[in-house]
Structure formats: C-alpha cells, structure tokens
Design an enzyme around this catalytic site. Structure first.
Site, PDB file in Angstrom:
ATOM      1  N   MET A   1       0.829  -1.203   0.000  1.00  0.00           N
ATOM      2  CA  MET A   1       0.000   0.000   0.000  1.00  0.00           C
ATOM      3  C   MET A   1       0.866   1.257   0.000  1.00  0.00           C
ATOM      4  SD  MET A   1      -3.310  -0.842   0.040  1.00  0.00           S
ATOM      5  CE  MET A   1      -2.789  -1.863  -1.311  1.00  0.00           C
TER       6      MET A   1
ATOM      7  N   ASN B   1      14.134   4.196   9.971  1.00  0.00           N
ATOM      8  CA  ASN B   1      12.901   4.001  10.722  1.00  0.00           C
ATOM      9  C   ASN B   1      12.112   5.317  10.744  1.00  0.00           C
ATOM     10  OD1 ASN B   1      11.106   3.895  13.154  1.00  0.00           O
ATOM     11  ND2 ASN B   1      11.993   1.852  13.323  1.00  0.00           N
TER      12      ASN B   1
ATOM     13  N   THR C   1       3.001   3.013   6.992  1.00  0.00           N
ATOM     14  CA  THR C   1       3.580   1.779   7.504  1.00  0.00           C
ATOM     15  C   THR C   1       2.429   0.839   7.875  1.00  0.00           C
ATOM     16  OG1 THR C   1       3.579   2.680   9.734  1.00  0.00           O
ATOM     17  CG2 THR C   1       5.610   2.964   8.449  1.00  0.00           C
ATOM     18  N   SER C   2       2.732  -0.431   8.136  1.00  0.00           N
ATOM     19  CA  SER C   2       1.678  -1.380   8.539  1.00  0.00           C
ATOM     20  C   SER C   2       1.433  -1.292  10.044  1.00  0.00           C
ATOM     21  CB  SER C   2       2.057  -2.805   8.120  1.00  0.00           C
ATOM     22  OG  SER C   2       1.953  -2.961   6.728  1.00  0.00           O
ATOM     23  N   ALA C   3       1.162  -0.070  10.504  1.00  0.00           N
ATOM     24  CA  ALA C   3       0.950   0.170  11.932  1.00  0.00           C
ATOM     25  C   ALA C   3      -0.302  -0.524  12.459  1.00  0.00           C
ATOM     26  CB  ALA C   3       0.859   1.677  12.190  1.00  0.00           C
TER      27      ALA C   3
ATOM     28  N   TYR D   1      -3.225   8.237   7.024  1.00  0.00           N
ATOM     29  CA  TYR D   1      -3.612   7.616   5.755  1.00  0.00           C
ATOM     30  C   TYR D   1      -4.194   6.208   5.944  1.00  0.00           C
ATOM     31  CZ  TYR D   1      -4.314   7.900   0.861  1.00  0.00           C
ATOM     32  OH  TYR D   1      -4.953   7.998  -0.353  1.00  0.00           O
TER      33      TYR D   1
ATOM     34  N   CYS E   1      -9.344   3.250 -11.672  1.00  0.00           N
ATOM     35  CA  CYS E   1      -9.964   4.454 -12.225  1.00  0.00           C
ATOM     36  C   CYS E   1     -11.142   4.840 -11.335  1.00  0.00           C
ATOM     37  CB  CYS E   1     -10.436   4.138 -13.650  1.00  0.00           C
ATOM     38  SG  CYS E   1     -11.185   5.495 -14.516  1.00  0.00           S
TER      39      CYS E   1
ATOM     40  N   GLY F   1      -6.966  -3.044   6.650  1.00  0.00           N
ATOM     41  CA  GLY F   1      -6.525  -1.650   6.719  1.00  0.00           C
ATOM     42  C   GLY F   1      -6.116  -1.199   8.097  1.00  0.00           C
TER      43      GLY F   1
END
EC number: 4.2.1.49
Length: 556
Positions: free
Chosen positions: A177, A242, A264-266, A322, A410, A492
């Site tokens: 992502m 980092n 990041t994949s927080a 995000y 799109c 997500g």
C-alpha cells in the site's frame, strides 16, 4: 514445519484464451488468485502474503492447491465457499449466483482483537485477508495509486492554493500500500521522502518505477528533495531508516515538510511495524519468542512517530492519517491527543464517496497490455468531459508499470461504473479485447466498509461503527449476480476496527454477463450513495434523487 511457507513455489497466472477451468466464470477467480501471488505482485509470495503485514491469499499451500483444484472442476451452477482462505464446501446454486463466496478473519465482536486472532492463526484456524489479498483482486501498488493521487491533489487545493509546486511530502512505508505514495505524490506535483526499514522494498519500488532514488542518510535524502524543489522537477526518495526516528529528527532540526502522513503497517503492531533501534532479524526472532514485547515496543515507537506528526502539524505541516490506525496505536500508548490530526477520508475523500465514486478497477485476463490501453481509450470516449480523469489515464499509461496481469484503477462513480462495464463486455463480444476482463474494486469504497478510524470516521450522524452497511452490500452483490463476493474483518486498520466487503465480476462478452454487470455495477455503488444519504450528506441525497434511487426514508 510451517504449512504456509514454501520457497519453491513460483505462481504465475495463465494468460491467453485457453481455459484450465470449465468457463471464464471459474477461470477468472483462479487467475486472479494466482495473480495475487505473482512474484511481481505479492510481498512474500513464498508465505502466501500479498500485502499489508500478513494479508494472505490462502490459508496455507494445501488450501491454495485445493482451491485451484476445485475451481478447475466447478460447474456453472455451483458455488465454492472459502472460509478464511480454506475451501470448505461446494454447493449447488444457479448460473447467476456467485461462483465463489469468501469470508475472511471474521470474529464475534467480543473476541475481535489481535490476541485472539493470532492464537487462531497459530492453530491454522484463521487467515488475515486484509482487503484485496484474501478476496483475490489485488493488482499491486497501482490499486491505491489513484486514490492517493486524488488525496494529494485535494490537499494541494485545500492547503496550497491548488499548486503543489515546490512542496514536499514526508511519509513512511514502502509495502504494497505505502509503495504507491511516492509515485502518486510526484504525479500530483510534490517531491516525496518515504522512510522504509526494509531495503529490499526500496529496491523493488525502484525497479518498478514507483520510487526515483534511494538514500541511506537523512541528510542525503533532504539534499535530493532540496535539489528537486530548486529545479522544479519533483523527485521521490526512498530513505532506508525508521520512520519514528526520522519524523522525530525533523522536529528536532526544525524542518517542516509541507505534507505529513504515514503508511507503515501500523495496523498490525506484531508483524507490521519495526520498533526503533531493532533490526529486521531481531524482530523476526522476537516474534517467535516474545510477541508481547514486540507489540509493546512497536506501539511505543508509533507513539514517538505520532507525537512528531502532531509537532509537525503544529509547525505548519498539513498532516493526515492515511488509514493505517497509527493514531489509535499511539492513543493506546498514552498519546491523548493522537486524533488531533484528521483521517484522509473525512478530510479529503468523503465528497467523492457521497456520489458512489471510488476505486473501480479491472484486469485483462489475456495478459495483453493492449487490452488495457483499449479500455483506457473507451473510458475517455464514454466520459469525454472529465479532463482530470483523462490526465490520470495518460499518466497511468506513461508511468505505472503493470505488476502481474495488466490492470487499471480508475475512480468513477454510480453514474459511470455500469456503463463502462457494459462497454467492456461489448468489446469482449466483438473481439476488440482478446479475452474477458474482470472488474472489481478495493473494499475501501463508499458503501462497502465500516471503519470508524478510516472510511467512516466522523460520519455526520455519528454512525461510524454501524457495520450493517458492508453486510448489506455483500448480500446485495450476491443477489445481483457477482462472480465472487467477499466479507472481511480487520482490513486496513486491524482486528476489531473494521468490517468490509468486496465484489468482482467477469465481463466475458455474453448477454448473461451484460445482465449481471448492469445489476451489480449499479447496485454496488448505489449502496454507497444510500449509506451517505442515510447519514445526512446533501451531496449523497442529491445524487440519489438525480439517479432515481428508491430510498424509502429519503424525502422526495
């Protein structure tokens, strides 16, 4: 032995018109499952991990093999049920029913947390499907490029008088992502500095042209940004560092980026975020011996990063979450004002959702890029008065490298999805396209998700956590005749924080497909307009009236 790990596997989806299955309606899900695991698409294909920490396409390799085997024998009046990446049943249905129904990582709410999920995962009883990993419609980083681009364009309009010239973005994460951010940023006219702890990810983004340059020190990266801003030519830099360290260092130095965010994949503190001062190898070892220590250290580092984001916001940076739930993680670590900067959906994207506009996507099962270029031209022909969309399609063709099967993202809405799909179906029918296309979307869409810290944050009526909407969306898409439908939890933002549904449908050129496409690709975005109209958004109410939606409680 981990049944999910097999370094000998190299999965490439078949292309062309020769079928391995009994029809295109079963060939398509098989090819898209395989495409999710293509070495140019998946982050760790040998582990079945597609993106987003541990977002997988199948529970283990035995399950993967069985799914493929079943799809190859499945009849056009049968439906395969997949439970958290495991094929559990085949049932007689009918030709307009979905060929596959998928449910991933759904837990009863009281137990919907990472601790319980991780126990199930260890026992081989569950699989984290993220959003499009376990629903077999991930198309690589392109899948989020346009949404990120639209967000950055909206930020320029809101904060910089419509111009991003000489502006730069600070962010973190170059995974499946986050890898979209540098390209989306430069497309929108910004320079971008992205922090990433895994050098192989930076190198992968360089190879696929999502990142322009690599830096190993902050000074080197800042010099590249300064040079680009002076020359007027935006640049994207992948910095091996980092994010928590870098964000805090910029505060210390008094350097204020124009835009600050993070991808990041927080959402997954155990598997997705490297604590400050740790090596990748150390983290991998600690995950085996002391999971709680990893989670604690990761969340402490996230707190450092979020405090820095708040400080940069106070110094003048346009700052947004995000959608990775980093604010929540920091809040749980005692950062009481973590939510003082907004999520990107309420700040920049919600007006689009009110009109059912979201990440419509399609992939060419032929494997031929020309099929995508022909559909690009068809989109321009059918939507002639949208120069912003045309500009996106031109930039996408020029700058986006296809990963696996050629595909396109799109952002279009209720007014356009069904008619585009019907046009693509006709192009298959008349031979303009060399094989069928699959049409789907991200679960991040207007009517398909409940996620109070992301897509449904700060809803007008306070209905952020009501998850009836994605459930109804999945049921309606099933009733409408989608080819495969999925219902997931935790994508997500992590376990306990979201529920969401996905839909994919095949345009194989037949009249039956046209009927299904017309229903599914009208009803699916219409649920988004319905959901936002019900919450009281005037844009959605107006759209519902203009498009003739039958919403009984909406004032005529």
């Amino acid at each position: 032995m981990d049944k999910r790990h097999d370094p000998s596997r190299r999965i490439i989806a078949p292309t062309g018109t020769k079928l391995s299955c009994k029809s295109w309606l079963t060939e398509a899900p098989m090819r898209m499952l395989m495409n999710n695991l293509h070495p140019d698409v998946a982050e760790r294909p040998e582990d079945l991990v597609v993106y987003g920490g541990i977002g997988r396409a199948a529970r283990d390799w035995e399950c993967y093999d069985k799914i493929v085997e079943v799809l190859q024998r499945l009849e056009d009046d049968e439906t395969l049920l997949v439970q958290s990446g495991k094929p559990v049943g085949v049932f007689k249905t009918h030709s307009n029913a979905p060929r596959v129904i998928i449910a991933n990582s759904n837990l009863v709410p009281h137990w919907a947390n990472w601790e319980h999920f991780n126990e199930l995962d260890k026992k081989g009883l569950a699989m984290y499907g993220q959003m499009t990993a376990g629903s077999w419609i991930y198309i690589g980083s392109q899948g989020i490029v346009q949404g990120t681009y639209e967000t950055f364009v909206a930020m320029a309009k809101q904060h910089f008088g419509g111009s991003s010239k000489g502006k730069w973005i600070l962010t973190g994460g170059l995974g499946g992502m986050g890898g979209a951010q540098p390209l989306a940023g430069t497309m929108a006219g910004y320079s971008v500095l992205t922090c990433e702890v895994d050098e192989t990810r930076i190198d992968f983004r360089l190879r696929t042209r999502y990142v322009d340059k690599k830096a190993t020190t902050l000074d080197e990266a800042l010099a590249m940004i300064d040079e680009a801003n002076a020359s007027g030519k935006p640049v994207s830099v992948g910095l091996l560092a980092n994010a928590a360290d870098v964000f805090a260092e910029l505060v210390e130095r008094g350097i204020t980026p124009d835009v600050v965010t993070d991808q990041t994949s927080a959402h997954d503190p155990l598997n997705g975020y490297l604590p400050q001062g740790w090596t990748l190898e150390q983290a991998a070892q600690m995950r085996k011996t002391d999971e709680a220590a990893v989670v604690k250290a990761a969340k402490q580092s996230m707190a450092v990063q979020v405090k820095a984001m708040l400080a940069l916001q106070a110094a003048g940076s346009a700052t947004t979450d995000y959608g990775n739930n980093i604010r929540q993680m920091a809040f749980e670590e005692g950062v009481e004002n973590a939510f003082d900067f907004p999520g990107f959906v309420p700040a920049y994207v919600r007006p689009l959702f009110c009109e059912g506009i979201g990440p419509f996507r399609w992939a060419a099962l032929s494997g031929d890029p020309e099929d995508i270029y022909k559909t690009d031209a068809k989109v321009k022909e059918l939507i002639p008065d949208n120069p912003h969309l045309h500009n996106w399609l031109d930039m996408a063709r020029e700058r986006i490298a296809f990963q696996g099967l050629p595909s396109r993202i799109c952002w279009v809405g209720l007014k356009d999805r069904a008619r585009l799909a019907l046009a693509f179906n006709e192009m298959v029918n008349n031979g303009e396209l060399s094989a069928p296309v699959v049409i789907g979307r991200d679960h991040l869409d207007s009517g398909s998700v409940a996620s109070p810290n992301r897509e449904t944050e700060s809803m007008l009526d306070g209905s952020d956590a009501v998850s009836d909407w994605p459930l109804m969306n999945a049921l309606l898409n099933t009733a409408s005749g989608a080819t495969w439908v999925s219902l997931h939890h935790g994508g997500g933002v992590g376990m306990g924080f979201s529920q969401h549904s996905g839909v994919v449908i095949v345009a194989d050129g037949t009249d039956d497909a046209a009927a299904r496409l017309g229903r599914v690709l009208w009803n699916d975005p219409a649920t988004g307009v319905m959901r936002h109209a019900d919450a009281g958004y005037d844009i959605a109410k107006d759209c519902a009236k203009e498009q003739g939606l039958d919403l009984p409680m909406l004032e005529k």
